[in-house]
Design a protein around this motif. Structure first.
Motif, PDB file in Angstrom:
ATOM      1  N   VAL A 125      44.998  39.587  34.163  1.00  0.00           N
ATOM      2  CA  VAL A 125      44.054  38.601  34.971  1.00  0.00           C
ATOM      3  C   VAL A 125      42.668  39.030  35.412  1.00  0.00           C
ATOM      4  CG1 VAL A 125      46.153  37.428  35.903  1.00  0.00           C
ATOM      5  CG2 VAL A 125      44.821  39.364  37.192  1.00  0.00           C
ATOM      6  N   GLU A 126      41.600  37.885  35.403  1.00  0.00           N
ATOM      7  CA  GLU A 126      40.371  38.241  35.779  1.00  0.00           C
ATOM      8  C   GLU A 126      40.242  37.473  36.929  1.00  0.00           C
ATOM      9  OE1 GLU A 126      37.420  37.354  32.799  1.00  0.00           O
ATOM     10  OE2 GLU A 126      38.615  38.135  31.304  1.00  0.00           O
ATOM     11  N   ALA A 127      39.757  37.897  38.070  1.00  0.00           N
ATOM     12  CA  ALA A 127      39.668  37.381  39.224  1.00  0.00           C
ATOM     13  C   ALA A 127      38.323  37.781  39.993  1.00  0.00           C
ATOM     14  CB  ALA A 127      40.845  37.982  40.138  1.00  0.00           C
ATOM     15  N   GLU A 128      37.870  36.765  40.805  1.00  0.00           N
ATOM     16  CA  GLU A 128      36.704  37.070  41.440  1.00  0.00           C
ATOM     17  C   GLU A 128      36.745  36.628  43.050  1.00  0.00           C
ATOM     18  OE1 GLU A 128      33.901  34.033  39.676  1.00  0.00           O
ATOM     19  OE2 GLU A 128      33.708  35.427  38.044  1.00  0.00           O
ATOM     20  N   LYS A 129      36.031  37.409  43.811  1.00  0.00           N
ATOM     21  CA  LYS A 129      36.115  37.213  45.089  1.00  0.00           C
ATOM     22  C   LYS A 129      34.807  37.709  45.867  1.00  0.00           C
ATOM     23  CE  LYS A 129      38.427  37.810  49.616  1.00  0.00           C
ATOM     24  NZ  LYS A 129      38.453  36.209  49.835  1.00  0.00           N
ATOM     25  N   GLU A 130      34.027  37.061  46.597  1.00  0.00           N
ATOM     26  CA  GLU A 130      32.660  37.101  47.035  1.00  0.00           C
ATOM     27  C   GLU A 130      32.784  38.675  48.099  1.00  0.00           C
ATOM     28  OE1 GLU A 130      29.131  35.525  49.799  1.00  0.00           O
ATOM     29  OE2 GLU A 130      30.999  34.396  49.493  1.00  0.00           O
ATOM     30  N   ASN A 131      31.842  39.557  47.581  1.00  0.00           N
ATOM     31  CA  ASN A 131      31.709  40.897  48.205  1.00  0.00           C
ATOM     32  C   ASN A 131      32.876  41.878  47.655  1.00  0.00           C
ATOM     33  OD1 ASN A 131      29.414  40.061  49.577  1.00  0.00           O
ATOM     34  ND2 ASN A 131      30.774  39.347  51.308  1.00  0.00           N
ATOM     35  N   TYR A 132      33.439  41.563  46.486  1.00  0.00           N
ATOM     36  CA  TYR A 132      34.533  42.396  45.884  1.00  0.00           C
ATOM     37  C   TYR A 132      34.287  42.672  44.491  1.00  0.00           C
ATOM     38  CZ  TYR A 132      37.412  41.897  50.165  1.00  0.00           C
ATOM     39  OH  TYR A 132      38.071  42.057  51.531  1.00  0.00           O
ATOM     40  N   THR A 133      34.797  43.731  44.090  1.00  0.00           N
ATOM     41  CA  THR A 133      34.837  44.003  42.634  1.00  0.00           C
ATOM     42  C   THR A 133      36.125  44.081  42.187  1.00  0.00           C
ATOM     43  OG1 THR A 133      32.695  45.537  42.811  1.00  0.00           O
ATOM     44  CG2 THR A 133      34.272  45.881  40.871  1.00  0.00           C
ATOM     45  N   HIS A 134      36.361  43.582  41.253  1.00  0.00           N
ATOM     46  CA  HIS A 134      38.048  43.454  40.833  1.00  0.00           C
ATOM     47  C   HIS A 134      38.264  44.727  39.693  1.00  0.00           C
ATOM     48  CE1 HIS A 134      41.088  41.660  38.085  1.00  0.00           C
ATOM     49  NE2 HIS A 134      41.856  41.864  39.555  1.00  0.00           N
ATOM     50  N   ILE A 135      39.465  45.416  40.174  1.00  0.00           N
ATOM     51  CA  ILE A 135      39.936  46.458  39.349  1.00  0.00           C
ATOM     52  C   ILE A 135      41.187  45.580  38.478  1.00  0.00           C
ATOM     53  CG2 ILE A 135      40.975  48.634  39.262  1.00  0.00           C
ATOM     54  CD1 ILE A 135      39.607  49.090  41.776  1.00  0.00           C
ATOM     55  N   GLN A 136      40.934  45.465  37.237  1.00  0.00           N
ATOM     56  CA  GLN A 136      41.657  44.845  36.308  1.00  0.00           C
ATOM     57  C   GLN A 136      42.932  45.498  36.317  1.00  0.00           C
ATOM     58  OE1 GLN A 136      40.430  43.595  32.616  1.00  0.00           O
ATOM     59  NE2 GLN A 136      40.963  41.341  33.047  1.00  0.00           N
ATOM     60  N   GLY A 137      44.249  44.984  36.269  1.00  0.00           N
ATOM     61  CA  GLY A 137      45.509  45.393  36.069  1.00  0.00           C
ATOM     62  C   GLY A 137      45.830  44.747  34.486  1.00  0.00           C
ATOM     63  N   LYS A 138      46.781  45.663  33.932  1.00  0.00           N
ATOM     64  CA  LYS A 138      47.382  45.109  32.743  1.00  0.00           C
ATOM     65  C   LYS A 138      48.648  45.459  32.742  1.00  0.00           C
ATOM     66  CE  LYS A 138      42.977  45.847  30.347  1.00  0.00           C
ATOM     67  NZ  LYS A 138      42.188  46.175  28.986  1.00  0.00           N
ATOM     68  N   ASP A 139      49.335  44.567  31.908  1.00  0.00           N
ATOM     69  CA  ASP A 139      50.996  44.748  31.678  1.00  0.00           C
ATOM     70  C   ASP A 139      51.054  44.339  30.469  1.00  0.00           C
ATOM     71  OD1 ASP A 139      53.255  45.382  32.302  1.00  0.00           O
ATOM     72  OD2 ASP A 139      53.777  43.825  33.796  1.00  0.00           O
ATOM     73  N   THR A 140      52.366  44.522  29.890  1.00  0.00           N
ATOM     74  CA  THR A 140      52.978  43.913  28.627  1.00  0.00           C
ATOM     75  C   THR A 140      54.217  43.213  28.763  1.00  0.00           C
ATOM     76  OG1 THR A 140      54.223  45.692  28.204  1.00  0.00           O
ATOM     77  CG2 THR A 140      51.990  45.868  27.145  1.00  0.00           C
ATOM     78  N   ILE A 141      54.112  42.285  27.650  1.00  0.00           N
ATOM     79  CA  ILE A 141      55.389  41.510  27.623  1.00  0.00           C
ATOM     80  C   ILE A 141      56.002  41.498  26.222  1.00  0.00           C
ATOM     81  CG2 ILE A 141      55.478  39.935  29.508  1.00  0.00           C
ATOM     82  CD1 ILE A 141      54.361  37.713  27.503  1.00  0.00           C
ATOM     83  N   GLU A 142      57.084  41.504  25.642  1.00  0.00           N
ATOM     84  CA  GLU A 142      57.718  41.726  24.410  1.00  0.00           C
ATOM     85  C   GLU A 142      58.018  40.245  23.849  1.00  0.00           C
ATOM     86  OE1 GLU A 142      60.514  44.075  21.374  1.00  0.00           O
ATOM     87  OE2 GLU A 142      59.699  44.832  23.297  1.00  0.00           O
ATOM     88  N   ILE A 143      57.646  39.748  22.953  1.00  0.00           N
ATOM     89  CA  ILE A 143      58.236  38.480  22.489  1.00  0.00           C
ATOM     90  C   ILE A 143      59.275  38.455  21.491  1.00  0.00           C
ATOM     91  CG2 ILE A 143      57.487  36.212  21.188  1.00  0.00           C
ATOM     92  CD1 ILE A 143      56.094  36.755  24.045  1.00  0.00           C
ATOM     93  N   GLU A 144      60.321  37.995  21.529  1.00  0.00           N
ATOM     94  CA  GLU A 144      61.436  38.085  20.724  1.00  0.00           C
ATOM     95  C   GLU A 144      61.399  37.234  19.484  1.00  0.00           C
ATOM     96  OE1 GLU A 144      64.626  36.667  23.075  1.00  0.00           O
ATOM     97  OE2 GLU A 144      65.546  38.913  23.280  1.00  0.00           O
TER      98      GLU A 144
END
Length: 186
Positions: free
Chosen positions: A108-127
């Motif tokens: 996800v990309e996110a914004e908030k005034e006066n904040y810096t976003h540290i982006q998390g990452k995850d995975t899903i597996e498509i069958e």
């Protein structure tokens, strides 16, 4: 610097007995950071099914943060619904039917005034999909003849989408929406 965020004015004063006093003003922005902790309702997802992808936002003190804008970066597909509960945002994700089986990143990309976003990452597996030949031993059944109304069939040549042979699968046979047989080949 305290716990406050925002834009602050800094003044630098330079002095020496042989030079004129010099003062300079600067602006500095003090930001906090917030991260997105990512979760999915299932790590393994069938095509054309739905999975909840949830981002939980928290600041550097692990306090919940409600972002101003959020964008989900997913593999090919779409968010059927997006649920916003303040610091938790959920995308009900439906993978594209043309998406090959495999493991995919989402974030996800996110914004908030006066904040810096540290982006998390995850995975899903498509069958992937199973393919099979089904051979029926008769084309019609007699309604009241108990000897002739047993549906005989064979499930053969079961492969995945890459044409690899598959064994040990579950099957269900339905006639007009009513289950008439099921089992496991394993």
């Amino acid at each position: 610097i305290g716990d406050e965020t925002g834009i602050f004015n800094l003044t630098v004063i330079l002095e020496d007995e042989y030079f004129n006093r010099e003062s300079r003003n600067y602006s500095i922005e003090v930001k906090d950071s917030f991260e997105s902790v990512l979760e999915s309702s299932s790590q393994l997802v069938a095509r054309d099914s739905r999975v909840d992808l949830t981002a939980k936002f928290q600041d550097s003190s692990q306090e919940p943060v409600t972002p101003d804008n959020v964008e989900f970066n997913t593999p090919s597909g779409y968010c059927a619904e997006t649920y916003d509960s303040g610091s938790n945002i959920t995308c009900e994700f439906v993978p594209s039917s043309s998406l090959p089986s495999g493991e995919y990143n989402w974030s996800v990309e996110a914004e908030k005034e006066n904040y810096t976003h540290i982006q998390g990452k995850d995975t899903i597996e498509i069958e992937g999909e199973l393919r099979a030949d089904v051979a029926f031993n008769q084309e019609e059944l007699l309604r009241f003849d108990s000897q002739a109304n047993t549906l005989e069939y064979e499930i053969e040549n079961v492969t995945d989408e890459e044409n690899n042979s598959v064994t040990g699968f579950n099957y269900t046979l339905s006639m007009d929406g009513e289950e008439v047989d099921s089992g496991n080949t394993g």
